[in-house]
Design an enzyme around this catalytic site. Structure first.
Site, PDB file in Angstrom:
ATOM      1  N   GLU A 440       0.832  -1.225   0.000  1.00  0.00           N
ATOM      2  CA  GLU A 440       0.000   0.000   0.000  1.00  0.00           C
ATOM      3  C   GLU A 440       0.857   1.262   0.000  1.00  0.00           C
ATOM      4  O   GLU A 440       0.471   2.296   0.545  1.00  0.00           O
ATOM      5  CB  GLU A 440      -0.968   0.022   1.195  1.00  0.00           C
ATOM      6  N   GLY A 441       2.001   1.189  -0.632  1.00  0.00           N
ATOM      7  CA  GLY A 441       2.943   2.306  -0.657  1.00  0.00           C
ATOM      8  C   GLY A 441       3.954   2.138   0.456  1.00  0.00           C
ATOM      9  O   GLY A 441       3.598   2.155   1.637  1.00  0.00           O
TER      10      GLY A 441
END
Length: 596
Positions: A440-441
């Site tokens: 998610e980053g």
């Protein structure tokens, strides 16, 4: 041994006592959810997590997922557990009642998520990804798509994913190659391959609904040419029953360091029928509706694993006999003292305890903002909540997962050699926690998002939603004798944060690498100040309760002790972060590339 008992008393403290002055509460839309009702939800969630999910955690890690006849099979017991989970309504807890959800506040939902993640983080991904997908569909899809898919996804009968990453592009999604060709009936034919797709396929639900980033034939280059498409594994019939397979297949499952009971899949889309979600070439905006929801939830994963690791370490430290206390035997009736008497073991346990309580308190503040953004009748409150969420989302994702991983490592260290072997179960926490700092980053990307986007946005308006409450609280209460030393520590750290903010803004305008070099330290600094603010408020409340003569003196005395450790031993990290920021980029960028 994996030990977990839901920290319900601390959860109730965060839910009912800590944040009443933040301006995000007293929402008319949530008036029916009384404290007694919310407490009952927490107690039932604790029972579900402890009795159903925890027993599957270690066996699921050993067995992992596998592919049989083109379908991913989850470990033994997962399907039955998911059926119980879904039938009891947990999948629909915070979803909109319009689609069959229960509409509970995020402030309670995130605490339930924490318990699920603490007991079985691999299991948490299946309903977690679905909830994120429904958020994106609800926010951007056509009414027809909402009617066709949301009821079954909200109920948990169908699950959801997000399909972003390709083998040649991760963070830089502008390079993706998956294509979507428009058809005369308004649908699209989607073709391409994706990797690292959490819950991409499994045997828990009858259908899997993929949200896929792809390019139309007329798409401009880069991220401005990406669109979002809904692509089901099986095409639904008009009556909602399942029809034909849709050209969505699993090419393989990843063999991972951890999260082994969560199916991370390589997915192929071969002329699969899909429908546009949102506007053409605006897929990133639609996908980030889901991704921002997931980033907060990933932070909760770090918190949950950290809590479980801490409790397991405490249980072992109370039982393991080694040596005598430095000041003399504490248990002369035993051949040695339990290791919990030793200062360095206590340092590790207290550090993990402070990390989990601090993250839970800070997460509770963000959760209340999530509720206010959606449900407040006051537009000014909604706007302030939006600003606060924008600022704090990268902090929650990165800080909570960093500290959860640190807590898991401290648990292994507390166990010593026994922690390094599978038998006791704490090494699993380290392996499971590690991915949360990446997906998610990555946490480095979160830090860049904070200093590059969230900090300067609208002339610093996002920062005001954080800075003003901290400054106002210190102005009003730092002179109170009971909390004065703690308040002085927070004032110093807050001052360093303000100086660092101005420094990065000034340097970054001239040289973006200066902001990049400072980003990770700045995120940690802001997170420490946020935790310090929550601990200072906690200490003040605890002192008041004790002065009133509460019958829960043990809880509030522990809260004061935990806050004291934070201000003495953890908050000083803020000074180190500030000095690192102040040093600038020079030493970071000085070494020639070919000298590495």
């Amino acid at each position: 041994m994996q030990v977990y008992e839901a920290p319900l008393r601390d959860m109730r403290f965060v839910l009912h006592e800590l944040h009443g002055d933040d301006g995000f509460g007293d929402l008319a839309a949530h008036a029916e959810f009384t404290p007694d009702l919310l407490d009952a939800v927490l107690e039932e969630a604790a029972r579900m997590a402890q009795e159903i999910l925890l027993p599957l955690n270690a066996p699921g890690d050993i067995e992992g997922c596998r592919i049989e006849n083109g379908v991913v099979r989850t470990p033994a017991g997962f399907k039955a557990a998911y059926d119980q989970f879904r039938e009891a309504g947990w999948a629909a807890l915070a979803s909109d009642p319009q689609w069959g959800g229960q509409g509970l506040p995020e402030s309670i939902n995130k605490l339930v998520e924490e318990m699920i993640c603490a007991t079985n983080v691999s299991f948490s991904l299946y309903p977690g990804l679905t909830h994120g997908a429904t958020t994106a569909i609800e926010g951007h899809a056509s009414d027809d798509l909402k009617q066709a898919y949301l009821p079954k996804m909200v109920s948990g009968e169908w699950s959801g994913t997000m399909c972003l990453t390709e083998s040649h592009c991760g963070t830089d999604l502008g390079l993706l190659r998956t294509r979507a060709v428009p058809q005369e009936d308004g649908s699209f034919r989607v073709t391409g391959s994706k990797i690292f797709i959490s819950a991409g396929d499994h045997d828990l639900t009858d259908n899997v609904i993929h949200l896929v980033l792809a390019r139309m034939p007329d798409a401009p280059p880069g991220v401005k040419g990406i669109s979002l498409f809904l692509v089901p594994k099986f095409l639904p019939n008009a009556d909602g029953t399942l029809g034909n397979a849709n050209g969505v297949t699993v090419a393989g499952i990843e063999h991972k360091m951890g999260m082994k009971a969560s199916a991370t899949c390589q997915m192929n889309f071969d002329d699969s029928v899909g429908w546009l979600v949102g506007e053409p070439h605006k897929g990133m905006a639609a996908m980030f509706t889901m991704m921002n929801t997931e980033r907060v939830s990933v932070g909760v994963q770090g918190l949950g694993i950290g809590e479980a690791a801490y409790q397991s370490a405490v249980a072992y430290a109370r039982e393991r006999l080694q040596g005598r206390a430095l000041g003399g035997a504490k248990r002369p009736d035993l051949p040695a003292d339990p290791i919990i008497v030793h200062p360095d073991v206590r340092r590790m346990l207290m550090t993990a305890r402070v990390y989990t309580e601090g993250c839970r308190a800070l997460g509770g503040w963000v959760s209340r903002a999530l509720d206010a953004e959606k449900a407040s009748a006051d537009p000014e409150v909604r706007a302030r909540a939006t600003d606060f969420i924008a600022l704090m989302t990268p902090v929650v994702k990165a800080l909570f997962t960093d500290l959860g991983y640190e807590s898991a490592n401290l648990a292994v260290q507390t166990y010593g050699g026994h922690g390094y072997i599978r038998e006791h179960g704490v090494e699993q926490y380290v392996r499971d926690a590690r991915i949360a700092m990446i997906y998610e980053g990555t946490n480095g990307i979160q830090a860049l998002d904070l200093v590059g986007r969230k900090m300067p946005a609208r002339m610093g308006r996002n920062l005001r939603a954080f800075f003003h409450p901290v400054s106002s609280f210190l102005d009003a209460h730092e002179g109170e004798e009971a909390i004065k030393p703690m308040a002085q520590g927070l004032r110093q750290a807050f001052g360093a944060l303000q100086l660092a903010t101005g420094m990065i803004a000034q340097r970054g305008m001239k040289d973006p690498e200066e902001a990049g070099a400072a980003a990770t330290d700045y995120l940690r600094l802001l997170g420490l100040v946020g935790m310090g603010y929550c601990f200072l408020k906690s200490a003040r409340i605890a002192g008041q309760r004790l002065a009133e003569g509460t019958d829960e003196a043990g809880f509030y005395k522990a809260k004061l002790a935990t806050a004291g450790f934070f201000f003495d031993r953890i908050l000083p990290q803020a000074t180190a972060a500030f000095l690192a920021i102040k040093s600038g980029k020079r030493s970071t960028m000085a070494l020639a590339e070919d000298a590495f």
